[in-house]
Write a protein that holds these residues in place. Sequence first.
Motif, PDB file in Angstrom:
ATOM      1  N   LYS A 266       0.910  -1.233  -0.178  1.00 18.49           N
ATOM      2  CA  LYS A 266       0.035   0.053   0.059  1.00 18.49           C
ATOM      3  C   LYS A 266       0.827   1.279  -0.100  1.00 18.49           C
ATOM      4  O   LYS A 266       0.667   2.121  -0.738  1.00 18.49           O
ATOM      5  CB  LYS A 266      -0.826  -0.141   1.181  1.00 18.49           C
ATOM      6  CG  LYS A 266      -1.795   1.245   1.265  1.00 18.49           C
ATOM      7  CD  LYS A 266      -2.845   0.976   2.370  1.00 18.49           C
ATOM      8  CE  LYS A 266      -3.844   2.032   2.303  1.00 18.49           C
ATOM      9  NZ  LYS A 266      -3.317   3.699   2.457  1.00 18.49           N
ATOM     10  N   VAL A 269       2.368   1.630  -3.292  1.00 19.23           N
ATOM     11  CA  VAL A 269       1.265   2.267  -4.453  1.00 19.23           C
ATOM     12  C   VAL A 269       1.321   3.734  -4.208  1.00 19.23           C
ATOM     13  O   VAL A 269       1.264   4.508  -5.005  1.00 19.23           O
ATOM     14  CB  VAL A 269      -0.132   1.402  -4.103  1.00 19.23           C
ATOM     15  CG1 VAL A 269      -1.202   2.294  -4.993  1.00 19.23           C
ATOM     16  CG2 VAL A 269      -0.154   0.100  -4.600  1.00 19.23           C
ATOM     17  N   LYS A 303      -4.513  -7.640  -3.074  1.00 14.92           N
ATOM     18  CA  LYS A 303      -5.765  -6.644  -2.667  1.00 14.92           C
ATOM     19  C   LYS A 303      -5.160  -5.190  -3.192  1.00 14.92           C
ATOM     20  O   LYS A 303      -6.078  -4.259  -3.572  1.00 14.92           O
ATOM     21  CB  LYS A 303      -6.139  -6.575  -1.208  1.00 14.92           C
ATOM     22  CG  LYS A 303      -6.745  -8.038  -0.751  1.00 14.92           C
ATOM     23  CD  LYS A 303      -7.370  -7.865   0.538  1.00 14.92           C
ATOM     24  CE  LYS A 303      -8.141  -9.218   0.846  1.00 14.92           C
ATOM     25  NZ  LYS A 303      -8.588  -9.315   2.193  1.00 14.92           N
ATOM     26  N   GLN A 304      -4.100  -5.034  -3.162  1.00 10.15           N
ATOM     27  CA  GLN A 304      -3.287  -3.836  -3.420  1.00 10.15           C
ATOM     28  C   GLN A 304      -2.806  -3.678  -4.991  1.00 10.15           C
ATOM     29  O   GLN A 304      -2.901  -2.746  -5.776  1.00 10.15           O
ATOM     30  CB  GLN A 304      -2.190  -3.526  -2.406  1.00 10.15           C
ATOM     31  CG  GLN A 304      -2.581  -3.113  -1.027  1.00 10.15           C
ATOM     32  CD  GLN A 304      -3.441  -1.769  -1.108  1.00 10.15           C
ATOM     33  OE1 GLN A 304      -3.138  -0.998  -1.663  1.00 10.15           O
ATOM     34  NE2 GLN A 304      -4.186  -1.804  -0.080  1.00 10.15           N
TER      35      GLN A 304
END
Length: 389
Positions: A266, A269, A303-304
């Motif tokens: 995360k 990102v 999920k990221q």
Amino acid sequence: MQEWLYLVIGLAVLAVLAVAGFVTTRVRRPGHAPEQPPADVTGVTDVITPAPSDTVEAPATPTTPVPPTAEVEVEEPAAPELERPEKPASRLVRLRQRLAGSNALGRGLLGLLSREQLDEDTWEAIEDLLLGADIGVAPTQELVERLRTRLRVEGGQAPDARAVLREELIALVDQDLDRALRVSGEGDAPGVVLVVGVNGTGKTTTVGKLARILVADDRTALLAAADTFRAAATEQLATWGERVGVEVVRGPEGGDPASVAFDAVKEGVDRGVDTVVVDTAGRLQNKQGLMDELGKVKRVIEKQAPVTEVLLVLDATTGQNGLIQAKVFSEVVDVTGIVLTKLDGSAKGGIVVAVQRQLGVPVKLVGLGEGPDDLAPFDPAAFVDALLG
């Protein structure tokens, strides 16, 4: 009689008055002020202040002037100078030289193939040499059969034998496999490299060295210390990152590895970094526990952003044990590449062939030493040339 009584009373009165006057005179002598009633110390408002004439002022105590405090400028410690890692191209040259210095396998094969007569004893000796190098039974039989056929047709002179052996070894290592590292994501997503392997293979060190390769290629990177069960692994990774200016995302000791990996990706990102490299725990108590843990880490990461590369780190000196580890990990996660550490090129060089045959995935990186830049992309031709000197 009555007159006598009056006389006595009068004398007594005069005596009393005389005594009273004497006492009054003693009390009111000049220089003696009447005593003040004692002060009540139970309350501030009840304290009686003496008259000014009766106050004795203490002499003033001379005070030493305090010099003004000098402003001291505290210099901030200089930031440590970041290291500039070596480019992969120059690493290949150095690794090739180091590998060529311990090419017992290549020298042994060339010595046997250069004999004037290649009888059955010679071919058995060649097989034994290949098996001892951990090439594996099937690849060994395949290589020996091809060498027999070609040398029978093309002749057995030493120069020809060397050229034939080089071509067959390169074919055995499989030069056509895609060995590119997938360290880039699609769009704005970073590339995510998941590094797996049992403890003791050099996994955490490999993550640190991989960060140096990324920096040498002018890529921004972020490391995730998801091996939360070993505090030493986290500290080791932090040291590697500090040397080249790569930050490390860590969690509490014994914490959830998937949570650390999630936070790192995360962060990657949000910052727009090129690559996030995730170090994972290397405990191999049982396959089911390993599968659950690594599977969770990968699911949470995705999920990221998608995982673009799963690298399995193997110790080249462990031989068949390394192949067993490789098989277990390949059943747990989708391994896309192999990193072989401690590949000295002598007795265990054949593990390159065996592990590729076992997993069907290429060896992408090899390490030959403990130096910070002793990790390089694997090149089959350079590897074979080094083996043959």
